[in-house]
Design an enzyme around this catalytic site. Structure first.
Site, mmCIF file in Angstrom:
data_model
loop_
_atom_site.group_PDB
_atom_site.id
_atom_site.type_symbol
_atom_site.label_atom_id
_atom_site.label_comp_id
_atom_site.label_asym_id
_atom_site.label_seq_id
_atom_site.Cartn_x
_atom_site.Cartn_y
_atom_site.Cartn_z
ATOM 1 N N GLY A 163 -59.414 -12.335 -79.633
ATOM 2 C CA GLY A 163 -59.161 -12.068 -81.115
ATOM 3 C C GLY A 163 -59.848 -12.934 -81.968
ATOM 4 N N PHE A 201 -52.374 -17.668 -78.776
ATOM 5 C CA PHE A 201 -52.721 -16.781 -80.076
ATOM 6 C C PHE A 201 -51.878 -15.368 -80.001
ATOM 7 C CE2 PHE A 201 -56.400 -19.627 -79.635
ATOM 8 C CZ PHE A 201 -56.255 -20.292 -80.803
ATOM 9 N N SER A 252 -47.503 -20.157 -88.954
ATOM 10 C CA SER A 252 -48.354 -19.504 -90.198
ATOM 11 C C SER A 252 -47.659 -20.352 -91.356
ATOM 12 C CB SER A 252 -48.129 -18.102 -90.490
ATOM 13 O OG SER A 252 -48.464 -17.730 -91.747
ATOM 14 N N TYR A 309 -42.883 -9.880 -89.445
ATOM 15 C CA TYR A 309 -43.951 -10.689 -88.843
ATOM 16 C C TYR A 309 -43.678 -12.168 -89.048
ATOM 17 C CZ TYR A 309 -48.294 -13.360 -88.909
ATOM 18 O OH TYR A 309 -49.429 -14.369 -88.602
ATOM 19 N N LYS A 346 -42.439 -15.569 -86.565
ATOM 20 C CA LYS A 346 -43.111 -17.016 -86.529
ATOM 21 C C LYS A 346 -42.073 -18.150 -86.653
ATOM 22 C CE LYS A 346 -47.393 -15.748 -86.103
ATOM 23 N NZ LYS A 346 -47.740 -15.836 -84.993
ATOM 24 N N TYR A 404 -50.942 -22.093 -89.925
ATOM 25 C CA TYR A 404 -52.587 -21.748 -90.517
ATOM 26 C C TYR A 404 -52.167 -21.545 -92.079
ATOM 27 C CZ TYR A 404 -53.487 -20.795 -85.513
ATOM 28 O OH TYR A 404 -53.547 -20.837 -84.295
ATOM 29 N N PHE A 405 -53.247 -21.734 -92.700
ATOM 30 C CA PHE A 405 -53.087 -21.098 -94.157
ATOM 31 C C PHE A 405 -53.939 -19.934 -94.135
ATOM 32 C CE2 PHE A 405 -50.299 -23.755 -96.541
ATOM 33 C CZ PHE A 405 -49.769 -24.750 -95.720
HETATM 34 P P1 NAD Z 1 -55.968 -11.017 -83.580
HETATM 35 O O1 NAD Z 1 -55.136 -9.843 -83.847
HETATM 36 O O2 NAD Z 1 -57.486 -11.093 -83.677
HETATM 37 O O3 NAD Z 1 -55.757 -11.877 -82.041
HETATM 38 C C1 NAD Z 1 -54.717 -11.658 -81.439
HETATM 39 C C2 NAD Z 1 -54.975 -11.294 -80.102
HETATM 40 O O4 NAD Z 1 -53.620 -10.956 -79.280
HETATM 41 C C3 NAD Z 1 -55.728 -9.964 -79.986
HETATM 42 O O5 NAD Z 1 -56.823 -10.286 -79.230
HETATM 43 C C4 NAD Z 1 -54.758 -9.071 -79.300
HETATM 44 O O6 NAD Z 1 -55.274 -8.047 -78.406
HETATM 45 C C5 NAD Z 1 -53.955 -9.803 -78.401
HETATM 46 N N1 NAD Z 1 -52.561 -9.554 -78.280
HETATM 47 C C6 NAD Z 1 -51.657 -9.165 -79.088
HETATM 48 N N2 NAD Z 1 -50.360 -8.656 -78.300
HETATM 49 C C7 NAD Z 1 -50.566 -9.161 -77.004
HETATM 50 C C8 NAD Z 1 -50.048 -9.132 -75.800
HETATM 51 N N3 NAD Z 1 -48.543 -8.525 -75.924
HETATM 52 N N4 NAD Z 1 -50.340 -9.537 -74.773
HETATM 53 C C9 NAD Z 1 -51.671 -9.882 -74.521
HETATM 54 N N5 NAD Z 1 -52.398 -9.980 -75.858
HETATM 55 C C10 NAD Z 1 -52.117 -9.626 -76.967
HETATM 56 O O7 NAD Z 1 -55.203 -12.207 -84.660
HETATM 57 P P2 NAD Z 1 -56.120 -13.567 -85.194
HETATM 58 O O8 NAD Z 1 -56.057 -13.391 -86.620
HETATM 59 O O9 NAD Z 1 -56.898 -14.122 -84.123
HETATM 60 O O10 NAD Z 1 -54.384 -14.349 -84.997
HETATM 61 C C11 NAD Z 1 -54.094 -15.038 -83.660
HETATM 62 C C12 NAD Z 1 -52.918 -15.653 -84.164
HETATM 63 O O11 NAD Z 1 -52.536 -16.414 -85.279
HETATM 64 C C13 NAD Z 1 -51.674 -14.623 -84.107
HETATM 65 O O12 NAD Z 1 -50.446 -15.032 -83.471
HETATM 66 C C14 NAD Z 1 -51.309 -14.566 -85.641
HETATM 67 O O13 NAD Z 1 -50.200 -14.185 -86.086
HETATM 68 C C15 NAD Z 1 -51.757 -16.172 -86.077
HETATM 69 N N6 NAD Z 1 -51.910 -16.274 -87.289
HETATM 70 C C16 NAD Z 1 -53.006 -15.509 -87.873
HETATM 71 C C17 NAD Z 1 -53.441 -15.771 -89.299
HETATM 72 C C18 NAD Z 1 -54.660 -14.904 -89.876
HETATM 73 O O14 NAD Z 1 -54.681 -14.994 -91.260
HETATM 74 N N7 NAD Z 1 -55.500 -14.503 -88.939
HETATM 75 C C19 NAD Z 1 -52.494 -16.277 -90.173
HETATM 76 C C20 NAD Z 1 -51.490 -17.334 -89.519
HETATM 77 C C21 NAD Z 1 -51.252 -17.089 -87.997
HETATM 78 C C1 UD1 Z 2 -51.209 -12.515 -95.893
HETATM 79 C C2 UD1 Z 2 -49.686 -12.242 -95.414
HETATM 80 C C3 UD1 Z 2 -49.302 -13.360 -94.601
HETATM 81 C C4 UD1 Z 2 -50.252 -13.889 -93.700
HETATM 82 C C5 UD1 Z 2 -51.589 -14.043 -94.229
HETATM 83 C C6 UD1 Z 2 -52.704 -14.437 -93.119
HETATM 84 C C7 UD1 Z 2 -48.823 -10.663 -97.175
HETATM 85 C C8 UD1 Z 2 -47.662 -10.470 -98.072
HETATM 86 N N1 UD1 Z 2 -48.859 -11.953 -96.548
HETATM 87 O O1 UD1 Z 2 -51.069 -13.627 -96.764
HETATM 88 O O2 UD1 Z 2 -48.087 -13.327 -93.938
HETATM 89 O O3 UD1 Z 2 -50.081 -15.004 -92.830
HETATM 90 O O4 UD1 Z 2 -52.063 -12.670 -94.983
HETATM 91 O O5 UD1 Z 2 -52.962 -13.322 -92.565
HETATM 92 O O6 UD1 Z 2 -49.407 -9.652 -96.558
HETATM 93 N N2 UD1 Z 2 -55.623 -9.781 -102.344
HETATM 94 C C9 UD1 Z 2 -56.189 -9.133 -103.432
HETATM 95 N N3 UD1 Z 2 -56.790 -7.812 -102.891
HETATM 96 C C10 UD1 Z 2 -56.531 -7.193 -101.596
HETATM 97 C C11 UD1 Z 2 -56.054 -8.245 -100.788
HETATM 98 C C12 UD1 Z 2 -55.396 -9.615 -101.058
HETATM 99 O O7 UD1 Z 2 -56.022 -9.262 -104.810
HETATM 100 O O8 UD1 Z 2 -57.345 -6.240 -101.423
HETATM 101 C C13 UD1 Z 2 -55.053 -10.965 -103.096
HETATM 102 C C14 UD1 Z 2 -53.705 -11.097 -102.624
HETATM 103 O O9 UD1 Z 2 -52.691 -10.726 -103.630
HETATM 104 C C15 UD1 Z 2 -53.525 -12.776 -102.328
HETATM 105 C C16 UD1 Z 2 -54.647 -13.141 -101.918
HETATM 106 O O10 UD1 Z 2 -55.760 -12.014 -102.251
HETATM 107 O O11 UD1 Z 2 -53.251 -13.398 -103.689
HETATM 108 C C17 UD1 Z 2 -54.811 -13.175 -100.379
HETATM 109 O O12 UD1 Z 2 -54.364 -12.266 -99.849
HETATM 110 P P1 UD1 Z 2 -54.368 -12.057 -98.246
HETATM 111 O O13 UD1 Z 2 -55.708 -12.478 -97.745
HETATM 112 O O14 UD1 Z 2 -53.621 -10.791 -97.908
HETATM 113 O O15 UD1 Z 2 -53.471 -13.241 -97.572
HETATM 114 P P2 UD1 Z 2 -52.083 -13.566 -97.988
HETATM 115 O O16 UD1 Z 2 -51.530 -12.901 -99.049
HETATM 116 O O17 UD1 Z 2 -51.941 -15.146 -98.447
#
Ligand code: NAD
Ligand code: UD1
Length: 339
Positions: free
Chosen positions: A11, A81, A125, A150, A154, A178-179
């Site tokens: 991912g 992850f 998160s 979701y 967490k 993570y932010f």
């Molecule tokens: P992503 O979807 O790109 O990666 C997640 C990976 O997990 C994918 O490759 C998916 O195929 C795999 N997966 C899902 N369910 C599975 C299962 N049951 N068995 C095996 N593999 C499985 O997402 P990401 O952005 O890389 O996020 C990674 C982690 O970080 C996640 O747990 C997500 O919730 C967390 N996270 C992400 C963000 C963000 O903004 N991207 C923010 C906070 C937390």
């Molecule tokens: C979202 C998720 C949060 C998750 C995080 C990272 C929601 C309510 N929250 O957070 O749970 O952990 O993603 O994956 O979905 N924005 C726009 N236009 C867009 C998209 C976003 O204006 O098309 C704004 C949003 O209102 C926000 C900022 O951009 O103010 C960031 O948005 P986004 O990237 O979706 O992240 P979060 O809202 O922080």
């Protein structure tokens, strides 16, 4: 050198972390069910690093499959992850989210325990701070109430991991909050590859830039923030990946539970992101202001002191780097990993 099993390693964040693990000299093995990723990302990771590793197609809910991987590979620690992460989808399919994320994590932990591997780094998160806490968010604050399933997964998984340590203090657990991860590897070989219409800000901007979407909708400009748009702590995915190397290295040397914010400590508004993207990449991003998105909070940014003090980790890349690297990935891979 220790061997790290990376769940969800193909991912977005997982693939970047694999690059940093390999560069740091760790051996790795990846498991993924590819429900939201492509195995091609692993090939790109091998190309970037010049190192080989095994990728096992396995679902974390499949305990027999997991056990085979653990018995064959004997990892020293796990970076976990794997999970579903779309906030909107989790409101429509809560059971799928609880089943995949929570049950999947419990299955993984059972297999880890049975195989004697008790060191884990978990992807949490900033969403766990909820809307009750005031920015900047500090790890000592009480966990808040998530606004969606979701986010609830967490919070539950953090609790499960804390309970596990209380019951068995041989465990070593790093909870990383993570932010907002954005950006891509500077090689332009790996990056975020959302399915369908992106929910998050930066992938949406990138798709407007590449001509796939007409215009960005800015969700509200009447928040109590400097320009009225939402403020977030955007962190370059490579910095985030490096944070995992620090955390897993710590986990290998101690037991206990640690919680760390991984953010820069700086809040940027939606318009800051749009303007920086346009300036750095010399591309116009048309946008319109629309209503607020339900569930959004005005501001979310970290106090990042604890990670600096205990992990020796600080984010090194700035917003211009994040915008440049996002565009470098998007323009070279307009369809992600699909040729
Ligand atoms: P992503 O979807 O790109 O990666 C997640 C990976 O997990 C994918 O490759 C998916 O195929 C795999 N997966 C899902 N369910 C599975 C299962 N049951 N068995 C095996 N593999 C499985 O997402 P990401 O952005 O890389 O996020 C990674 C982690 O970080 C996640 O747990 C997500 O919730 C967390 N996270 C992400 C963000 C963000 O903004 N991207 C923010 C906070 C937390
Ligand atoms: C979202 C998720 C949060 C998750 C995080 C990272 C929601 C309510 N929250 O957070 O749970 O952990 O993603 O994956 O979905 N924005 C726009 N236009 C867009 C998209 C976003 O204006 O098309 C704004 C949003 O209102 C926000 C900022 O951009 O103010 C960031 O948005 P986004 O990237 O979706 O992240 P979060 O809202 O922080």
């Amino acid at each position: 050198m220790s061997k790290i099993l990376v769940t969800g390693g193909t991912g977005y964040i997982g693939s970047h972390t694999c690059v940093e693990l390999l560069n740091a000299g760790y051996e790795i093995v990846v498991i993924d069910n590819f429900c939201n990723s492509s195995p091609k990302s692993a090939a790109r990771v091998k190309k970037i690093t010049g190192k080989d590793f095994k990728v096992c197609e396995c679902d974390i809910r499949d305990k027999d499959g997991l056990k085979k991987v653990f018995e064959a590979e004997k990892p020293d620690a796990v970076i976990h992850f794997a999970g579903l992460k779309a906030v909107g989808e989790s409101c429509v399919k809560p059971l799928e989210y609880y089943e995949n994320n929570i049950w999947g994590t419990v299955a993984l932990l059972e297999v880890m325990r049975d195989c004697g591997c008790k060191r884990i780094v978990f992807s949490s998160s900033a969403t766990v701070y909820g809307s009750e806490n005031k920015v900047p968010f500090v790890e000592t604050m009480p966990v808040g109430t998530a606004t969606n399933p979701y986010g609830t997964t967490k919070i539950y998984i953090e609790n499960i991991l804390q309970d596990l340590y209380k019951a068995d203090n041989e465990w070593s657990i790093e909870l990383l909050r993570y932010f907002n991860p954005i950006g891509a590897h500077p090689s332009g070989q790996i990056g975020e590859n959302p399915n369908g219409i992106p929910n998050n800000l930066m992938p949406y901007i990138a798709q407007v830039a590449v001509g796939k979407r007409e215009m960005l909708s800015v969700y509200g400009n009447d928040y109590p923030t400097p320009d009225g748009t939402g403020v977030r702590d955007y962190i370059h995915v490579v910095d985030l990946a490096v944070g995992h190397i620090k955390a897993v290295t710590r986990a290998l040397g101690k037991t206990g539970v640690d919680i760390y914010n991984l953010g820069t400590g700086i809040g940027y508004s939606v318009l800051d992101i749009v303007n920086t993207f346009m300036e750095v990449n010399k591309i116009n991003i048309p946008y319109k202001i629309v209503d607020r998105r339900p569930g959004d909070i005005a501001e979310c940014y970290a106090n990042a002191d604890k990670a600096k003090e205990e992990l020796g980790w600080v984010a090194a890349l700035n917003l211009a780097d994040m915008c440049r690297d996002t565009w470098n990935w998007q323009k070279n891979n307009p369809n992600g990993y699909d040729d």
